[in-house]
Design a protein around this motif. Structure first.
Motif, short mmCIF file in Angstrom:
data_model
loop_
_atom_site.label_atom_id
_atom_site.label_comp_id
_atom_site.label_asym_id
_atom_site.label_seq_id
_atom_site.Cartn_x
_atom_site.Cartn_y
_atom_site.Cartn_z
N GLY A 104 101.73 23.83 53.48
CA GLY A 104 102.15 22.72 53.75
C GLY A 104 102.79 22.65 55.04
O GLY A 104 102.42 21.78 56.06
N ALA A 105 103.65 23.54 55.72
CA ALA A 105 104.30 23.39 56.91
C ALA A 105 103.38 24.30 58.16
O ALA A 105 103.95 24.34 59.00
CB ALA A 105 105.45 23.97 56.81
N LEU A 106 102.26 24.53 57.71
CA LEU A 106 101.53 25.42 58.77
C LEU A 106 100.49 24.60 59.65
O LEU A 106 100.16 23.62 59.23
CB LEU A 106 100.77 26.60 58.08
CG LEU A 106 101.46 27.54 57.24
CD1 LEU A 106 100.82 28.44 56.57
CD2 LEU A 106 102.61 28.27 57.98
N ASP A 107 100.30 25.35 60.86
CA ASP A 107 99.32 24.45 61.84
C ASP A 107 97.90 24.74 61.07
O ASP A 107 97.85 25.49 60.38
CB ASP A 107 99.29 25.00 63.21
CG ASP A 107 98.95 26.58 63.03
OD1 ASP A 107 97.79 26.88 63.39
OD2 ASP A 107 99.72 27.37 63.02
N ALA A 108 96.94 23.59 61.70
CA ALA A 108 95.73 23.85 60.94
C ALA A 108 95.05 25.01 60.95
O ALA A 108 94.44 25.26 59.72
CB ALA A 108 94.79 22.85 61.34
N MET A 109 94.93 25.85 61.92
CA MET A 109 94.51 26.99 61.97
C MET A 109 94.64 28.19 61.17
O MET A 109 93.89 28.79 60.39
CB MET A 109 94.16 27.57 63.60
CG MET A 109 92.96 27.29 64.47
SD MET A 109 93.22 27.40 66.06
CE MET A 109 93.62 29.22 66.09
N THR A 110 96.17 28.34 61.04
CA THR A 110 96.90 29.42 60.54
C THR A 110 96.60 28.98 58.84
O THR A 110 96.14 29.86 58.16
CB THR A 110 98.23 29.34 60.80
OG1 THR A 110 98.43 29.49 62.02
CG2 THR A 110 99.21 30.55 59.99
N ARG A 111 96.67 27.78 58.79
CA ARG A 111 96.29 27.29 57.20
C ARG A 111 95.10 27.72 56.86
O ARG A 111 94.77 28.26 55.62
CB ARG A 111 96.33 25.79 57.31
CG ARG A 111 96.54 25.16 55.83
CD ARG A 111 96.97 23.64 56.19
NE ARG A 111 97.06 23.09 54.78
CZ ARG A 111 97.86 21.94 54.31
NH1 ARG A 111 98.52 21.41 55.46
NH2 ARG A 111 97.68 21.51 53.23
N GLU A 112 93.84 27.28 57.49
CA GLU A 112 92.50 27.89 57.28
C GLU A 112 92.58 29.27 57.15
O GLU A 112 91.73 29.89 55.98
CB GLU A 112 91.66 27.31 58.10
CG GLU A 112 90.99 26.19 57.99
CD GLU A 112 90.11 25.62 58.81
OE1 GLU A 112 89.22 26.44 59.29
OE2 GLU A 112 90.06 24.42 59.39
N VAL A 113 92.91 30.10 57.96
CA VAL A 113 93.03 31.60 57.75
C VAL A 113 93.74 32.00 56.42
O VAL A 113 93.24 32.86 55.56
CB VAL A 113 93.90 32.47 59.12
CG1 VAL A 113 93.72 33.83 58.65
CG2 VAL A 113 92.95 32.00 60.17
N LEU A 114 94.82 31.52 56.08
CA LEU A 114 95.34 31.77 54.90
C LEU A 114 94.88 31.32 53.56
O LEU A 114 94.70 31.97 52.54
CB LEU A 114 97.01 31.22 54.94
CG LEU A 114 98.04 32.05 55.94
CD1 LEU A 114 99.29 31.79 55.55
CD2 LEU A 114 97.66 33.45 55.85
N GLN A 115 94.25 30.08 53.66
CA GLN A 115 93.36 29.68 52.49
C GLN A 115 92.39 30.81 52.37
O GLN A 115 92.04 31.04 50.90
CB GLN A 115 92.76 28.38 52.75
CG GLN A 115 93.61 26.95 52.81
CD GLN A 115 93.08 25.88 53.42
OE1 GLN A 115 91.88 25.96 54.00
NE2 GLN A 115 93.63 24.75 53.37
N ALA A 116 91.65 31.11 53.52
CA ALA A 116 90.64 32.15 53.25
C ALA A 116 91.08 33.16 52.54
O ALA A 116 90.52 34.07 51.71
CB ALA A 116 89.84 32.38 54.23
N GLN A 117 92.14 33.81 53.14
CA GLN A 117 93.07 34.98 52.56
C GLN A 117 93.23 35.04 51.15
O GLN A 117 93.02 35.83 50.38
CB GLN A 117 94.32 35.32 53.30
CG GLN A 117 94.11 36.79 53.80
CD GLN A 117 95.14 37.04 55.07
OE1 GLN A 117 96.04 36.21 55.19
NE2 GLN A 117 94.74 37.90 55.79
#
Ligand SMILES: Nc1ncnc2c1ncn2[C@@H]1O[C@H](COP(=O)(O)OP(=O)(O)OP(=O)(O)O)[C@@H](O)[C@H]1O
Ligand SMILES: [Mg+2]
Length: 281
Positions: free
Chosen positions: A182-195
């Motif tokens: 929730g607290a992450l920027d959009a790009m980091t968020r997408e990377v972590l979702q994929a991970q």
């Protein structure tokens, strides 16, 4: 059942039930005001083994309360919540939590944070097996080379990876994630979702995941439970029939089901958010 927009809501043919909430009502005792606050009422929800269930709903509708009940931190007022067929009485190594706010210990290095779950309960592993497990987990979340860094030396996304690694290092059967990105920027968020998708696919884990993002819900969920405004109840459960991995290529938005799902979900969530505001007024 298939809705007119192609959204299906059937639950037939799923795996073994892992978590079953039946008519679950739970809340809090407000000591100052000496009254009870019902957070969730009459929740009926089954999470099957290997399933990724996402909860969405307006702020304050009881999503965190639900995963606290599944974690064993809250006891039902009415109804039941079971894990592998038995009422949930307390916390267990089988059920791990990831929090929204990088709940890592600032005085511990990455490696020491990830080691924490092994310090509280006997894992039955030897010290060298534990060391190996920790090292593998740290590289799985992309933090190799940062083992001896302290949280203040990491970015927000990296701190959140520590939280994920700590929750997953014991290979829990069930991962309870409360708005972890929730607290992450959009790009980091997408990377972590994929991970995260890759990690849970590899481990065959079951996940209950809370988010405020409709896109994140569709990207990650096998099913999405929409919770109504407080006291929360399950308004609708939506199947996401999109094959995995969904996030490796990052183009889930082009999937033919995506638009209809998004529109349907958005309608429900908006309704509930407006309902919640109405309830406050
Ligand atoms: N420890 C607590 N003591 C008393 N009331 C609480 C406590 N935690 C939550 N509540 C109340 O229970 C209700 C549900 O809270 P909960 O945190 O489960 O909502 P949520 O859906 O997770 O909201 P958000 O999306 O904002 O995180 C809210 O009205 C909240 O004020
Ligand atoms: Mg919450």
């Amino acid at each position: 059942m298939t809705l007119s927009n192609g959204v299906t809501t059937n639950t037939a043919g799923r795996g073994t039930p892992l978590v079953v909430a039946e008519n679950l009502t739970v809340g809090y005792e407000l000591e100052r005001e000496r009254k009870l606050l019902t957070a969730l009422t009459n929740i009926n929800l089954t999470v099957h083994e290997g399933e990724f269930v996402v909860l969405v709903g307006p702020s304050g509708c009881g999503k965190t309360t639900f995963i606290n009940a599944v974690a064993g931190l809250l006891q039902p007022w009415e109804g039941t919540v079971t894990y592998q067929g038995k009422p949930i009485k307390g916390t267990s190594r089988d059920r791990s939590m990831v929090f929204q706010d990088y709940a890592v210990m600032p005085w511990r290095t990455v490696e020491q944070n990830v080691r924490m779950p092994f310090e509280f309960r006997d894992s039955g592993l030897s010290n060298s097996q534990i060391d190996e497990r920790i090292q593998t987990m740290i590289s799985d979340v992309g933090l190799q080379g940062f083992e001896h860094s302290y949280p203040h030396e990491l970015s927000g996304g990296m701190r959140q990876r520590v939280g994920i690694a700590r929750a997953m290092v014991t290979q829990p059967k069930l991962l309870l994630a409360d708005e972890p990105f929730g607290a992450l920027d959009a790009m980091t968020r997408e990377v972590l979702q994929a991970q995260l998708e890759k990690l849970v696919m590899n481990a065959g884990q079951t996940v209950v995941f809370i988010t405020h993002s409709i896109d994140e819900a569709i990207s990650l969920g096998d099913r999405i439970a929409v919770i109504s405004h407080r006291p929360g109840t399950v308004r609708e459960i939506i199947d996401v029939n999109i094959e995995r991995p969904r996030l490796a290529e990052g183009e889930i938005t082009r999937h033919p089901e995506y638009g209809a799902l998004r529109e349907h979900l958005w309608g429900l969530v908006k309704d509930e958010a407006l309902g919640a505001r109405g309830a406050v007024a």
